[in-house]
Design a protein around this motif. Structure first.
Motif, PDB file in Angstrom:
ATOM      1  N   UNK A  66       0.613  -1.563   0.175  1.00 22.08           N
ATOM      2  CA  UNK A  66      -0.768  -0.277  -0.090  1.00 22.08           C
ATOM      3  C   UNK A  66       0.842   1.093   0.046  1.00 22.08           C
ATOM      4  N   UNK A  67       1.975   0.846   0.926  1.00 19.20           N
ATOM      5  CA  UNK A  67       2.749   2.670   0.805  1.00 19.20           C
ATOM      6  C   UNK A  67       3.133   2.767  -0.163  1.00 19.20           C
ATOM      7  N   UNK A  68       4.090   1.818  -1.074  1.00 24.32           N
ATOM      8  CA  UNK A  68       4.400   1.516  -2.575  1.00 24.32           C
ATOM      9  C   UNK A  68       3.369   2.169  -3.468  1.00 24.32           C
ATOM     10  N   UNK A  69       2.513   1.577  -3.336  1.00 26.72           N
ATOM     11  CA  UNK A  69       1.312   2.214  -4.243  1.00 26.72           C
ATOM     12  C   UNK A  69       1.703   4.161  -3.692  1.00 26.72           C
ATOM     13  N   UNK A  70       0.839   4.590  -2.431  1.00 27.81           N
ATOM     14  CA  UNK A  70       1.090   5.650  -2.388  1.00 27.81           C
ATOM     15  C   UNK A  70       2.078   6.760  -2.598  1.00 27.81           C
ATOM     16  N   UNK A  71       3.654   6.410  -2.351  1.00 22.26           N
ATOM     17  CA  UNK A  71       4.833   6.627  -3.285  1.00 22.26           C
ATOM     18  C   UNK A  71       5.022   6.844  -3.927  1.00 22.26           C
ATOM     19  N   UNK A  72       4.557   6.319  -4.862  1.00 23.65           N
ATOM     20  CA  UNK A  72       4.700   6.199  -6.733  1.00 23.65           C
ATOM     21  C   UNK A  72       3.531   7.194  -6.907  1.00 23.65           C
ATOM     22  N   UNK A  73       2.071   7.252  -6.331  1.00 18.76           N
ATOM     23  CA  UNK A  73       1.791   9.021  -6.732  1.00 18.76           C
ATOM     24  C   UNK A  73       2.156  10.004  -6.743  1.00 18.76           C
ATOM     25  N   UNK A  74       2.907   9.736  -4.837  1.00 23.21           N
ATOM     26  CA  UNK A  74       3.857  11.381  -4.826  1.00 23.21           C
ATOM     27  C   UNK A  74       4.749  12.194  -5.598  1.00 23.21           C
ATOM     28  N   UNK A  75       5.699  10.213  -6.068  1.00 22.25           N
ATOM     29  CA  UNK A  75       7.227  10.520  -6.654  1.00 22.25           C
ATOM     30  C   UNK A  75       5.840  11.066  -8.353  1.00 22.25           C
ATOM     31  N   UNK A  76       5.221  10.819  -8.963  1.00 23.30           N
ATOM     32  CA  UNK A  76       4.518  11.838 -10.177  1.00 23.30           C
ATOM     33  C   UNK A  76       4.410  12.937  -9.560  1.00 23.30           C
ATOM     34  N   UNK A  77       3.430  12.954  -8.588  1.00 24.05           N
ATOM     35  CA  UNK A  77       2.966  14.022  -8.727  1.00 24.05           C
ATOM     36  C   UNK A  77       4.110  14.953  -8.209  1.00 24.05           C
ATOM     37  N   UNK A  78       5.423  14.875  -7.566  1.00 20.60           N
ATOM     38  CA  UNK A  78       6.814  16.029  -7.583  1.00 20.60           C
ATOM     39  C   UNK A  78       7.160  16.272  -8.873  1.00 20.60           C
ATOM     40  N   UNK A  79       7.475  15.121  -9.863  1.00 21.87           N
ATOM     41  CA  UNK A  79       7.950  15.043 -11.791  1.00 21.87           C
ATOM     42  C   UNK A  79       7.086  16.456 -11.849  1.00 21.87           C
ATOM     43  N   UNK A  80       5.645  15.464 -12.116  1.00 23.33           N
ATOM     44  CA  UNK A  80       4.932  16.619 -12.893  1.00 23.33           C
ATOM     45  C   UNK A  80       5.287  18.342 -12.153  1.00 23.33           C
ATOM     46  N   UNK A  81       5.446  18.325 -10.768  1.00 22.80           N
ATOM     47  CA  UNK A  81       5.167  19.445 -10.262  1.00 22.80           C
ATOM     48  C   UNK A  81       6.420  20.576 -10.983  1.00 22.80           C
ATOM     49  N   UNK A  82       7.693  19.687 -11.054  1.00 22.46           N
ATOM     50  CA  UNK A  82       8.803  20.207 -11.657  1.00 22.46           C
ATOM     51  C   UNK A  82       9.357  20.263 -12.769  1.00 22.46           C
ATOM     52  N   UNK A  83       8.055  20.021 -13.838  1.00 26.60           N
ATOM     53  CA  UNK A  83       7.780  19.777 -15.285  1.00 26.60           C
ATOM     54  C   UNK A  83       8.174  18.336 -15.964  1.00 26.60           C
ATOM     55  N   UNK A  84       8.723  17.562 -15.181  1.00 32.60           N
ATOM     56  CA  UNK A  84       9.010  16.640 -15.748  1.00 32.60           C
ATOM     57  C   UNK A  84       7.649  15.638 -16.284  1.00 32.60           C
ATOM     58  N   UNK A  85       7.876  14.755 -17.550  1.00 31.78           N
ATOM     59  CA  UNK A  85       6.002  14.025 -18.078  1.00 31.78           C
ATOM     60  C   UNK A  85       7.338  12.632 -16.738  1.00 31.78           C
ATOM     61  N   UNK A  86       6.608  12.246 -15.795  1.00 28.01           N
ATOM     62  CA  UNK A  86       6.556  11.218 -15.220  1.00 28.01           C
ATOM     63  C   UNK A  86       5.429  10.824 -15.255  1.00 28.01           C
ATOM     64  N   UNK A  87       5.142   9.519 -15.818  1.00 32.10           N
ATOM     65  CA  UNK A  87       4.480   8.902 -15.519  1.00 32.10           C
ATOM     66  C   UNK A  87       4.137   7.763 -14.443  1.00 32.10           C
ATOM     67  N   UNK A  88       2.979   7.161 -13.603  1.00 30.54           N
ATOM     68  CA  UNK A  88       2.909   6.356 -12.111  1.00 30.54           C
ATOM     69  C   UNK A  88       3.440   5.212 -12.643  1.00 30.54           C
ATOM     70  N   UNK A  89       4.495   5.169 -14.022  1.00 30.51           N
ATOM     71  CA  UNK A  89       3.999   3.629 -14.398  1.00 30.51           C
ATOM     72  C   UNK A  89       5.731   3.655 -14.193  1.00 30.51           C
ATOM     73  N   UNK A  90       6.382   4.883 -14.717  1.00 31.18           N
ATOM     74  CA  UNK A  90       7.522   4.981 -14.169  1.00 31.18           C
ATOM     75  C   UNK A  90       7.712   5.337 -12.447  1.00 31.18           C
ATOM     76  N   UNK A  91       7.187   6.029 -12.066  1.00 35.54           N
ATOM     77  CA  UNK A  91       7.049   6.300 -10.639  1.00 35.54           C
ATOM     78  C   UNK A  91       7.322   4.969  -9.789  1.00 35.54           C
ATOM     79  N   UNK A  92       6.920   3.857 -10.300  1.00 42.08           N
ATOM     80  CA  UNK A  92       6.944   2.514  -9.754  1.00 42.08           C
ATOM     81  C   UNK A  92       7.979   1.758 -10.559  1.00 42.08           C
ATOM     82  N   UNK A  93       8.666   1.939 -11.428  1.00 45.47           N
ATOM     83  CA  UNK A  93       9.707   1.334 -11.484  1.00 45.47           C
ATOM     84  C   UNK A  93      11.350   1.749 -10.803  1.00 45.47           C
ATOM     85  N   UNK A  94      10.502   2.951 -11.101  1.00 42.52           N
ATOM     86  CA  UNK A  94      12.134   4.105 -10.234  1.00 42.52           C
ATOM     87  C   UNK A  94      12.040   3.328  -8.551  1.00 42.52           C
ATOM     88  N   UNK A  95      10.710   3.621  -7.628  1.00 44.10           N
ATOM     89  CA  UNK A  95      10.734   2.602  -6.559  1.00 44.10           C
ATOM     90  C   UNK A  95      11.020   1.428  -6.370  1.00 44.10           C
TER      91      UNK A  95
END
Length: 201
Positions: A70-99
């Motif tokens: 559950x936390x893995x999924x929540x942090x992935x969503x948070x990373x996606x929002x952080x990336x998009x806030x800084x101008x990166x085209x980060x998808x949820x799948x990409x954030x999950x791969x990073x984690x």
């Protein structure tokens, strides 16, 4: 007529010499940097890990013992929002791969397959990360291969395949029982997250 000028004895100019012998290139580099660093070394305490930096979040995850599903999924969503806030085209799948890579797995699917009995994705880097970033069957060549870790992960994969199949069959046969199982699993994950967020004594 030229008068002679008497010059008092003086000390010879100091020569620039090495203070100590550098036994390897790393020491030489450190000495060079120290000699040319006029502002002084930055203290370790000066850098603070922040919640609004993508790299800091990945670093924190890689230093943890692992994450619940559950936390893995929540942090992935948070990373996606952080990336998009800084101008990166980060998808949820990409954030999950990073984690997943930060925890030592080749993909989020592999991380989910290797979760423990209590729905916890363990960080396998401290254990040697013997699995390849391509597939579990292709172990990394060299002295860092950990056959015990590979055997443990394969056992977890077999267990999770059987459990997921059982849950799917139960949910299709009796929707109420399937819903109850999913709620119990979610409550277990929340309890683990609460225990994980408590300060350790």
């Amino acid at each position: 007529m030229v008068e002679p000028v008497k010059i008092l004895p003086q000390e010879p100019p100091k020569q620039i010499t090495a203070r100590h012998v550098a036994h390897h290139l790393g020491e030489h580099l450190t000495g060079f940097l120290a000699a040319n660093n006029m502002s002084g070394w930055v203290a370790k305490e000066d850098y603070v890990l922040r919640d609004d930096r993508l790299s800091d979040q990945i670093l924190l995850v890689s230093q943890s013992t692992g994450l619940s599903v559950d936390r893995f999924r929540r942090i992935a969503k948070k990373l996606k929002k952080l990336g998009q806030a800084h101008g990166a085209d980060l998808t949820l799948t990409g954030a999950k791969y990073m984690l997943a890579h930060a925890l030592g797995y080749s993909s989020p699917q592999m991380a989910m397959q290797c979760r423990t009995v209590d729905e916890f994705i363990e960080n396998i880097w401290p254990k040697g990360a013997a699995m390849s970033l391509v597939s579990l069957s292709d172990a990394v060549d060299g002295p860092h291969v950990n056959p015990e870790l590979l055997a443990l992960l394969k056992d977890r994969i077999h267990f999770n395949q059987k459990r997921d199949a059982t849950v799917t069959i139960t949910a299709s046969a009796d929707p109420k029982a399937g819903k109850k199982m999913r709620l119990e699993r979610r409550e277990r994950q929340r309890r683990m997250d609460r225990e994980g967020s408590r300060p350790r004594s």
